[in-house]
Design an enzyme around this catalytic site. Structure first.
Site, PDB file in Angstrom:
ATOM      1  CE  LYS A 185      59.755   5.134  16.193  1.00  8.33           C
ATOM      2  NZ  LYS A 185      60.955   4.366  16.445  1.00  8.33           N
TER       3      LYS A 185
ATOM      4  NE  ARG B 289      58.543  -1.411  19.263  1.00  9.67           N
ATOM      5  CZ  ARG B 289      57.772  -0.336  19.449  1.00  9.67           C
ATOM      6  NH1 ARG B 289      57.672   0.568  18.518  1.00  9.67           N
ATOM      7  NH2 ARG B 289      57.105  -0.191  20.581  1.00  9.67           N
TER       8      ARG B 289
HETATM    9  N1  HH2 Z   1      60.159   2.874  18.976  1.00 11.59           N
HETATM   10  C1  HH2 Z   1      59.247   3.158  19.933  1.00 11.59           C
HETATM   11  C2  HH2 Z   1      59.177   2.368  21.098  1.00 11.59           C
HETATM   12  N2  HH2 Z   1      59.988   1.305  21.273  1.00 11.59           N
HETATM   13  N3  HH2 Z   1      61.719  -0.085  20.486  1.00 11.59           N
HETATM   14  C3  HH2 Z   1      62.635  -0.379  19.559  1.00 11.59           C
HETATM   15  N4  HH2 Z   1      63.441  -1.431  19.743  1.00 11.59           N
HETATM   16  N5  HH2 Z   1      62.768   0.358  18.413  1.00 11.59           N
HETATM   17  C4  HH2 Z   1      61.979   1.452  18.165  1.00 11.59           C
HETATM   18  O1  HH2 Z   1      62.168   2.114  17.108  1.00 11.59           O
HETATM   19  C5  HH2 Z   1      61.000   1.802  19.151  1.00 11.59           C
HETATM   20  C6  HH2 Z   1      60.906   0.998  20.320  1.00 11.59           C
HETATM   21  C7  HH2 Z   1      58.315   4.296  19.748  1.00 11.59           C
HETATM   22  O2  HH2 Z   1      57.106   3.895  19.180  1.00 11.59           O
HETATM   23  P1  HH2 Z   1      55.761   3.540  19.989  1.00 11.59           P
HETATM   24  O3  HH2 Z   1      55.945   2.366  20.884  1.00 11.59           O
HETATM   25  O4  HH2 Z   1      54.650   3.407  19.042  1.00 11.59           O
HETATM   26  O5  HH2 Z   1      55.443   4.849  20.824  1.00 11.59           O
HETATM   27  P2  HH2 Z   1      55.622   5.262  22.342  1.00 11.59           P
HETATM   28  O6  HH2 Z   1      57.070   5.171  22.695  1.00 11.59           O
HETATM   29  O7  HH2 Z   1      55.075   6.657  22.395  1.00 11.59           O
HETATM   30  O8  HH2 Z   1      54.829   4.298  23.190  1.00 11.59           O
END
Ligand code: HH2
Length: 281
Positions: free
Chosen positions: A220, A254
């Site tokens: 992040k 995660r």
């Molecule tokens: N962060 C992201 C997405 N989903 N869910 C939970 N529970 N906690 C988190 O910190 C969280 C989440 C963001 O990361 P990522 O899925 O890699 O990116 P994007 O939202 O751009 O798909």
């Protein structure tokens, strides 16, 4: 907590491997949009030691373009169906805030819902209540389009805790008992990088809410702000954050890079068991 066929008990930490079936996720957008590649990635993460996988069909990065429900379903449901047809043994989490996507994913074989909107939609709650599955309730404010402008806090920790408590109360009214809820402080969601660091440093205080915690530090922006590392080079910073989570007693973490996080969490867990974490005193 029972999730699918598995029991998540004991100190953990359990690792949730991320598979983004999107063209625009902030770190892996476009890599697993094809269902075959998404299935392969989920199986790779299982091989690396993931305890469950999280499939998402919509990016939640700040400013991401919203995706309609039909497109989101079209991205994730075939992946869940194929994984189940191939005998995939891990619980599958569906990362969505849309009731119709959650319903379709649970029908296709998903085991829990990961809601990054802090449970604001009664329709989503109803789907989860009827299905009787666990749900991750993540703290956020607003939508990916406006969350960056909503990061005003007088007392970060107590406001995040109060807003998560309010989400637990809404869940109870909407038929989801607390025993089925995992709470997440939402690193980077309606938080500046500095606020994200403070939240991570003090995450153990959220254990007072009485529910298992899930934290998502992987790759992040706060890591980039601290180190200057571009997204593709944030694994070392991610592992430092994973270590902090384990020492703080976070139950679920995660991550995109499961094998590396598994090693970091094993070492951190050994340190924690040996009684060496000042975070616990
Ligand atoms: N962060 C992201 C997405 N989903 N869910 C939970 N529970 N906690 C988190 O910190 C969280 C989440 C963001 O990361 P990522 O899925 O890699 O990116 P994007 O939202 O751009 O798909």
């Amino acid at each position: 907590m029972q999730i699918g066929a598995r029991l998540f008990e004991g100190p953990g930490p359990f690792l949730m491997g991320v598979v983004n079936v999107t063209p625009d996720s902030f770190s892996d957008g476009g890599r697993y949009l094809d269902p075959t590649q998404a299935v392969e990635q989920a199986e790779r993460l299982a091989g690396e030691g993931a305890d469950l996988v999280d499939l998402g069909g919509e990016s939640t990065r700040p400013g991401a373009a919203p995706v309609d429900a039909e497109e989101e379903r079209r991205r994730v449901v075939p992946v869940i169906e194929r994984l189940r047809a191939r005998g995939f043994r891990l619980p599958i989490s569906i990362d969505t805030s849309k009731a119709s996507v959650a319903r379709a994913a649970l029908e296709a074989g998903a085991d829990l819902v990961n809601d990054v909107s802090a449970l604001i939609d009664p329709a989503l709650a109803t789907v989860v209540a009827r299905a009787g599955t666990p749900i991750v309730v993540m703290h956020s404010r607003g939508t990916p389009a406006d969350m960056a402008s909503r990061a005003g806090y007088v007392d970060l920790l107590s406001e995040v805790a109060a807003e998560l408590r309010a989400a637990l109360a809404r869940a109870a009214i909407w038929g989801i008992p607390a025993e089925r809820i995992i709470l997440d402080p939402g690193l980077g969601f309606a938080k500046t990088p500095a606020q994200t660091v403070e939240l991570l440093a003090r995450v153990a205080e959220l254990k007072a809410l009485g529910r298992p915690l899930l934290v998502g530090p992987s790759r992040k922006r706060f890591i980039g702000e601290l180190t200057g590392a571009p997204i593709e080079s944030r694994l070392p910073g991610t592992l430092a954050a994973v270590t902090a989570c384990v020492l703080a007693g976070v139950e679920l973490i995660r991550v995109h890079d499961v094998a590396a996080a598994r090693q970091a969490s094993q070492v951190a867990q050994a340190l924690r068991s040996a009684g060496g974490s000042p975070l616990l005193r």
